[in-house]
Scaffold this motif. Structure first.
Motif, short mmCIF file in Angstrom:
data_model
loop_
_atom_site.label_atom_id
_atom_site.label_comp_id
_atom_site.label_asym_id
_atom_site.label_seq_id
_atom_site.Cartn_x
_atom_site.Cartn_y
_atom_site.Cartn_z
N VAL A 57 59.39 38.55 43.12
CA VAL A 57 60.77 38.45 42.64
C VAL A 57 61.36 37.08 42.96
CG1 VAL A 57 63.11 39.37 42.92
CG2 VAL A 57 61.18 40.93 42.70
N ALA A 58 61.12 36.60 44.18
CA ALA A 58 61.63 35.28 44.58
C ALA A 58 61.03 34.18 43.71
CB ALA A 58 61.31 35.02 46.05
N ILE A 59 59.75 34.27 43.42
CA ILE A 59 59.10 33.27 42.57
C ILE A 59 59.69 33.30 41.17
CG2 ILE A 59 56.93 32.66 41.43
CD1 ILE A 59 55.48 33.55 44.00
N ALA A 60 59.85 34.50 40.61
CA ALA A 60 60.35 34.63 39.25
C ALA A 60 61.75 34.04 39.11
CB ALA A 60 60.36 36.10 38.83
N CYS A 101 59.76 29.41 26.76
CA CYS A 101 59.21 28.07 26.97
C CYS A 101 57.79 28.08 27.53
CB CYS A 101 60.12 27.26 27.88
SG CYS A 101 60.23 27.89 29.57
N GLY A 102 57.30 29.22 28.00
CA GLY A 102 55.93 29.31 28.49
C GLY A 102 55.77 29.07 29.97
N ILE A 103 56.83 28.71 30.67
CA ILE A 103 56.73 28.45 32.10
C ILE A 103 56.67 29.76 32.89
CG2 ILE A 103 57.97 27.49 34.10
CD1 ILE A 103 58.94 25.23 32.30
N GLU A 137 54.82 21.27 36.78
CA GLU A 137 54.56 22.45 35.96
C GLU A 137 55.82 23.28 35.69
OE1 GLU A 137 53.33 23.62 40.24
OE2 GLU A 137 53.20 21.86 38.91
N LEU A 138 56.91 22.98 36.39
CA LEU A 138 58.16 23.70 36.15
C LEU A 138 59.17 22.85 35.37
CD1 LEU A 138 58.76 25.60 39.52
CD2 LEU A 138 57.51 26.33 37.48
N ARG A 139 58.70 21.72 34.84
CA ARG A 139 59.59 20.84 34.08
C ARG A 139 59.45 21.09 32.59
NH1 ARG A 139 60.71 15.33 37.32
NH2 ARG A 139 60.43 16.15 39.44
#
Length: 560
Positions: free
Chosen positions: A96-99, A63-65, A41-43
């Protein structure tokens, strides 16, 4: 890049040279291990990676991710603002870490800026920070929850590092000194960034791939901290740590249009940065410093690291109190404008940026703040010949042997940087000592020339042009000069960008053979969209005065 099913597709408009079959097999294994950390999902879509636009800088936000909030988190704050928002509980360290982890891996697929990515570890660390804040009602330190990206060669416990070759890759059990300070201050680590072979090019090409300029992928992101430069410019990092022995902070920061600071040597901690000693530092000392989005963030890093009293752990360091942006400038600031260094005349957009800065500073309304005059650096051509000789007291043979020991190919820019020293072979102790005497004599003459021209700071090019085309980072003269004399330097963005079909002035006359080569390089590539930074320098150990000058210059030069 054409990726196998086990690898992560990454934009690579110009492939890196190939090594031996055995080396390529081992290189593939590293890339496959990296790919396993990246969920589907992050590709990015395969067609986007296969046919990217010239400017990829806007793709992460479109990009929508990323969610709208993640876009805001990664774009609307500098490090100072993020720290304040987390401390005030407007944002959590986890979100914040996830973003930033998500944006970093998107940036990597577009620019090849990372060597390692550990989102899971970052979330775990951020969760602990959130729990601490909830329980104690205060932060751990001034970087509580702020993500910090780290250059490949700097050890972070539980990750790998190298000295710019496949053969030098090691697993690190503990943090380097700088990383340990940042960790105590609450920083969250989530990735490591690409660097060139031998950590000694102004372009970042390694066994991990070639790092691209976000604003024009056919141009370099700079080096040796080029992964940091691209990642910060792509807003996949708010604060990165680079090193600089010839322009390795200032070059990539300038190529990528961000802020970067090389302190005077022995100011900031570097203990543990390299597993093995680097002979260049017998006579040219490296520095470490911030790469970021604002003056405030440069000041933040310097202030909090030096507040930890790193000189008590590393006796080499000089314990100079940091006043930074609060340093008082009590007299009209005497500013020298560098049009060229007498060796290489800069390419057209850089000349436009210098003209813009001079016009801004020369406005009569600032006459009580500035005295603006022309400045000519002392003998830049001699400095360039000298420093390339000094970098390699063994003629570069040790570095070459290290590279080829694994079957890794020696890159063209490696041959280029040691070709001045190679014919001399290994120097004995007296030979190294004579180089030091020659260096010191140059430093005396440089200081005398600076004093005769009577300036506090100088403003000029950060490079001979904007970002260079791939494999053409030949001339670091505008940055390496200040490593040779050990003066601090900061690079700052300007509103100027390279335009299509810009031409040299009709009355241009080359200052040297190298100058003519730089013109040929300009005419053979497309630099459209490349940002332009300018470099500002002060005398050795006048780092605080340099930052005080930035405060005075802030509004005039539209600094953030």
């Amino acid at each position: 890049m054409t990726a196998t099913p086990l690898q992560l597709a990454v934009v690579q408009p110009k492939q890196v040279p190939q090594g031996t079959p055995d080396f390529e097999q081992k290189r593939s294994a590293i890339l496959e291990a990296f790919a396993k950390t990246v969920p589907s999902e992050l590709r990015l879509p395969a067609d986007l990676v296969a046919s990217p636009p010239l400017d990829v800088s806007k793709i992460p936000s479109t990009c929508g991710i990323l969610t709208p909030k993640e876009v805001d988190i990664t774009e609307d704050y500098d490090a100072v603002g993020l720290a304040e928002a987390i401390a005030a509980r407007k944002l959590t360290a986890v979100e914040v870490a996830i973003a930033f982890s998500k944006r970093a891996i998107i940036a990597h697929q577009l620019t090849c800026c990372l060597t390692q990515w550990f989102m899971g570890d970052a979330i775990k660390q951020a969760k602990e920070l959130d729990e601490y804040l909830e329980k104690n009602g205060k932060t751990i330190g001034p970087l509580h929850g702020v993500p910090v990206s780290i250059k490949e060669h700097m050890p972070i416990a539980g990750t790998y590092s190298s000295q710019g070759s496949f053969a030098s890759v090691v697993f690190d059990e503990k943090d380097s000194h700088m990383v340990s300070i940042l960790r105590r201050m609450g920083a969250v680590f989530y990735c490591k960034t690409n660097q060139p072979q031998l950590i000694m090019h102004l372009e970042t090409t390694s066994h991990y791939g070639r790092t691209l300029n976000p604003f024009n992928i056919h141009l370099s992101s700079g080096g040796s901290s080029g992964g940091e430069g691209a990642l910060v410019a792509m807003k996949g990092s708010v604060l990165g740590i680079g090193t600089d022995i010839g322009g390795s902070i200032r070059g990539p920061s300038a190529f990528c249009g961000i802020y970067g600071f090389k302190p005077t040597s022995y100011t900031m901690p570097m203990k543990g940065f390299l597993a093995h000693a680097f002979a260049a530092e017998l006579n040219v000392l490296c520095s470490t410093g911030p790469m970021c989005r604002s003056m405030k963030d440069m000041d933040l890093l310097m202030r909090i690291v030096l507040s930890a009293k790193p000189h008590l752990v590393d006796p080499k360091l000089v314990p100079i109190p940091w006043t930074g942006l609060n340093t008082s400038i009590t007299k009209p600031l005497k500013i020298g404008i560098i049009q060229n260094d007498g060796f290489i005349d800069p390419q057209p957009p850089v000349k436009r940026a210098i003209a813009w800065a001079q016009k801004q500073l020369s406005d009569p309304k600032y006459s009580d703040l500035f005295q603006v005059k022309q400045f000519k650096p002392y003998n830049a051509e001699e400095a360039w010949d000298m420093i390339r000789r000094i970098y390699w007291p063994d003629g570069g043979q040790g570095a070459k042997d290290d590279v080829i020991s694994s079957g890794e190919p020696v890159l063209p820019l490696s041959d280029w940087i040691w070709k001045e020293a190679a014919p001399h072979g290994m120097l004995n102790a007296d030979g190294v000592n004579q180089l030091r005497a020659t260096r010191d004599d140059f430093r005396f003459k440089f200081a005398e020339s600076w004093n005769e021209q009577d300036v506090d700071i100088v403003i000029g090019p950060a490079f001979v042009g904007p970002a260079c085309a791939h494999d053409t980072a030949f001339y670091w003269t505008y940055t390496s000069l200040y490593n040779l004399v050990d003066y601090p330097g900061v690079v700052v963005p300007t509103p100027i960008k390279a335009e299509a079909k810009e031409e040299y002035a009709p009355d241009y006359k080359p200052l040297s053979e190298a100058c003519n080569h730089v013109k040929e390089l300009w005419e053979s590539s497309n630099f459209e969209g490349a940002p332009i930074d300018l470099q500002i320098n002060a005398r050795k150990y006048h780092d605080n005065e340099l930052f005080g000058a930035l405060t005075v210059l802030k509004d005039v030069l539209e600094l953030r």
